[in-house]
Scaffold this active site. Structure first.
Site, mmCIF file in Angstrom:
data_model
loop_
_atom_site.group_PDB
_atom_site.id
_atom_site.type_symbol
_atom_site.label_atom_id
_atom_site.label_comp_id
_atom_site.label_asym_id
_atom_site.label_seq_id
_atom_site.Cartn_x
_atom_site.Cartn_y
_atom_site.Cartn_z
ATOM 1 N N ASP A 1 -47.335 -52.367 42.992
ATOM 2 C CA ASP A 1 -46.733 -53.393 42.147
ATOM 3 C C ASP A 1 -45.539 -52.779 41.424
ATOM 4 O OD1 ASP A 1 -48.472 -55.476 42.774
ATOM 5 O OD2 ASP A 1 -49.828 -55.047 41.121
ATOM 6 N N ASP B 1 -47.147 -61.264 45.714
ATOM 7 C CA ASP B 1 -47.707 -62.176 44.711
ATOM 8 C C ASP B 1 -46.784 -63.371 44.490
ATOM 9 O OD1 ASP B 1 -49.864 -60.379 44.300
ATOM 10 O OD2 ASP B 1 -48.721 -59.275 42.801
#
Length: 182
Positions: A126, A156
């Site tokens: 991330d 995401d």
């Protein structure tokens, strides 16, 4: 040809996976773990972290089952596009974005392992951080605290874009069309 029937689905899925994996690769190659680069100070940063959970760090001690969930969702969506009927363009976009995101994070889950508290877990790269965004969490029954919004990635984003596309089509469907499906 099966790829022609729902071509937007396949194109969006492929672009989504490429963008997700390329950006993760660039972050891993150019950042140390937990390093942060403020692009817009206090608003938007690139920050390299490893997430052992699902979207927004949910199920952070999830273990290996999340990799199999990503695989099952990916195979199900590919089966829908390959064997199912022709989807409406916005459905193709929605399902394509979801497939691209599921594949992007699924690739991470199958090839990135992390050791957390002596336990081997799968992890996802991330790097998109918005420190300006805070959300309330209940600390105990009397106290609420503002917590930073979780760091996330393009997979995401694509999953959420796909959900938005599918919500749009579900709300735009006419009542007569909805009743005829029953």
């Amino acid at each position: 040809m099966p790829f022609q029937k729902n071509r937007y689905f396949w194109v969006i899925a492929a672009i989504s996976v490429i963008v997700d994996q390329l950006t993760k690769y660039l972050v891993v190659q150019n950042f140390a773990l937990y390093e942060s680069l403020p692009l817009i100070p206090d608003i938007f940063h690139l920050r390299y972290v490893l997430n052992t959970g699902a979207a927004f760090s949910l199920f952070s001690q999830g273990g290996v089952w999340l990799r199999w969930l990503s695989l099952a969702v990916s195979l199900g969506l590919m089966g829908l596009a390959w064997f199912g009927s022709r989807l409406k363009p916005i459905e193709q976009l929605g399902y394509g974005f979801i497939l691209g995101g599921a594949l992007g994070n699924g690739i991470d889950r199958f090839f990135n392992d992390c050791i957390v508290n002596g336990k081997e877990l799968t992890c996802v790269v991330d790097f998109l951080e918005f420190p300006i965004v805070k959300f309330p969490i209940l600390v105990d029954f009397r106290h609420i605290q503002l917590a930073p919004f979780p760091v996330f990635n393009f997979a995401d984003v694509f999953i959420n874009l796909g959900i938005i596309c599918l919500l749009i089509i579900s709300f735009r469907q006419s009542p007569s069309a909805a009743n005829s499906n029953k």
